[in-house]
Design a protein around this motif. Structure first.
Motif, PDB file in Angstrom:
ATOM      1  N   ASP A  68       9.651  -9.007  12.484  1.00 52.51           N
ATOM      2  CA  ASP A  68       9.315  -7.941  11.565  1.00 52.51           C
ATOM      3  C   ASP A  68      10.020  -7.949  10.474  1.00 52.51           C
ATOM      4  N   ASP A  69       9.340  -7.730   9.323  1.00 51.12           N
ATOM      5  CA  ASP A  69       9.955  -8.269   7.930  1.00 51.12           C
ATOM      6  C   ASP A  69      10.320  -6.634   7.382  1.00 51.12           C
ATOM      7  N   LYS A  70      10.410  -5.577   8.024  1.00 46.40           N
ATOM      8  CA  LYS A  70      10.734  -4.357   7.585  1.00 46.40           C
ATOM      9  C   LYS A  70      11.837  -3.857   8.267  1.00 46.40           C
ATOM     10  N   ARG A  71      12.468  -4.359   9.191  1.00 46.42           N
ATOM     11  CA  ARG A  71      13.696  -4.337  10.033  1.00 46.42           C
ATOM     12  C   ARG A  71      14.712  -5.348   9.877  1.00 46.42           C
ATOM     13  N   CYS A 102      13.512  -9.221  14.447  1.00 46.24           N
ATOM     14  CA  CYS A 102      13.598  -8.923  12.945  1.00 46.24           C
ATOM     15  C   CYS A 102      14.363  -9.930  12.468  1.00 46.24           C
ATOM     16  N   ARG A 103      14.447  -9.742  10.758  1.00 46.24           N
ATOM     17  CA  ARG A 103      15.270 -10.640  10.354  1.00 46.24           C
ATOM     18  C   ARG A 103      16.766 -10.215  10.060  1.00 46.24           C
ATOM     19  N   GLN A 134      16.602  -3.734  -2.049  1.00 47.21           N
ATOM     20  CA  GLN A 134      15.551  -4.596  -1.323  1.00 47.21           C
ATOM     21  C   GLN A 134      14.459  -3.922  -0.831  1.00 47.21           C
ATOM     22  N   GLY A 135      14.528  -2.538  -0.669  1.00 47.21           N
ATOM     23  CA  GLY A 135      13.465  -1.636   0.039  1.00 47.21           C
ATOM     24  C   GLY A 135      13.662  -1.308   1.384  1.00 47.21           C
ATOM     25  N   PHE A 136      14.939  -1.768   2.122  1.00 45.99           N
ATOM     26  CA  PHE A 136      15.051  -1.505   3.381  1.00 45.99           C
ATOM     27  C   PHE A 136      15.518  -0.184   3.872  1.00 45.99           C
ATOM     28  N   ASP A 137      14.804   0.757   4.624  1.00 49.24           N
ATOM     29  CA  ASP A 137      15.375   2.007   4.941  1.00 49.24           C
ATOM     30  C   ASP A 137      16.713   1.782   5.864  1.00 49.24           C
ATOM     31  N   HIS A 140      15.844   1.658   9.571  1.00 52.10           N
ATOM     32  CA  HIS A 140      15.115   0.388  10.084  1.00 52.10           C
ATOM     33  C   HIS A 140      16.260  -0.869  10.103  1.00 52.10           C
TER      34      HIS A 140
END
Length: 313
Positions: A68-71, A102-103, A134-137, A140
């Motif tokens: 998952d590239d958003k976590r 995740c990454r 970078q846009g990570f919440d 997450h």
């Protein structure tokens, strides 16, 4: 009973103790760890590594195939502030990120011979800020770290809370270093089992890191921090390491503060034994537990994994 494969971790620490008189410069210590510590970990396979500049901090994206590239995990490597790097720890973090799905962002920070505290925490904050940019919440992201990485993990949490900013959803701590005052009884009870981390040696590491600063400062000794409102934490430690009571004391403090806390203590294991991931069954078991625990907190499916019961804490 500890596996034959897990003996490699004890052998590593015994070799460090035996070679201590020969490692007479900061670079010699760094080089020794680069060769010998790195070798403990098996390659996870199916993971890419991309070096990046994370707001002026050298870092590495750990990218499992299909993750998952958003976590993300934000990982602070151990090494007592005298060694360790994104290179010594990339395989361990690769195993962990792959298991979670995740990454991960693994970052460097100045070692103590380069700069004293708070330079390391400033680097950790730069990595966090870059990750957010970078846009990570924050909802997450989980923080993770081993040994002195716990100092940076809880330093970041305290800084974020002080600034009124959103906190990550969880913390994963391996053999955490929580108490620069070294009050844990296990420095005595495990002295004959742990070949590397005698109280005198850790006392030297403290002075090397903070100089004459207050050893009870919460930013370096999270045991004395106000933990109220912090995210859930999963602590792991080896039953035979001299630092194990620091995890036990921290777990109790966290529970008293209302923090959801899990502590697993692994029989027969030493400091940061998870570095044997991909080679020793105890390390692989520990990584699986961390992943199964953190996945739902990151909003990921449980992957069918069952979390093993707690070891004696």
């Amino acid at each position: 009973m500890a596996s034959i494969e897990s003996q490699a971790n004890k052998n590593h620490y015994a070799a460090i103790a035996a070679n201590a008189g020969k490692l007479t410069s900061p670079q010699a210590i760094i080089d020794y760890n680069d060769v010998n510590w790195t070798a403990l970990t098996g390659e996870p396979g199916g993971v890419d590594y991309v070096e990046v500049d994370a707001g002026g901090v050298p870092a590495m994206w750990i990218l499992p195939k299909g993750a998952d590239d958003k976590r993300a995990l934000l990982y602070a490597h151990g090494g007592g502030f005298i060694g360790g790097s994104i290179y010594t720890h990339r395989k361990l973090v690769g195993h962990l990120a792959k298991a979670v799905g995740c990454r991960a962002l693994l970052y460097n920070y100045p070692l103590a011979h380069q700069a004293k505290h708070p330079a390391q925490l400033e680097a950790a904050m730069s990595a966090w800020n870059w990750l957010v940019d970078q846009g990570f919440d924050a909802g997450h992201v989980a923080l993770a770290g081993d040994s002195c990485g716990a100092v940076l993990t809880y330093g970041v949490l305290q800084r974020l809370r002080g600034e009124g900013r959103p906190l990550p959803v969880a913390a994963l701590i391996i053999s955490g270093w929580f108490d620069m005052a070294l009050t844990g009884a296990s420095y005595g009870t495990n002295r004959e089992k742990d070949p590397a981390f005698a109280r005198e040696a850790v006392d030297w590491l403290v002075g090397n890191f903070i100089g004459d600063r207050d050893r009870l400062d919460p930013e370096v000794s999270a045991l004395y921090a106000d933990l109220t409102g912090f995210p859930p934490v999963f602590l792991q430690a080896g039953a035979d390491e001299t630092l194990v009571d620091e995890s036990r004391m921290f777990a109790e403090r966290a529970r008293q503060a209302g923090v959801e806390t899990r502590l697993d203590v692994f029989d027969g294991m030493l400091h940061s034994f998870q570095m044997m991931a991909g080679r020793a069954p105890e390390a692989d078991d520990a990584v699986r537990r961390l992943a199964a625990w953190v996945r739902p907190r990151l909003g990921l499916a449980d992957g069918g994994e069952k979390i093993a019961g707690d070891k004696a804490a």
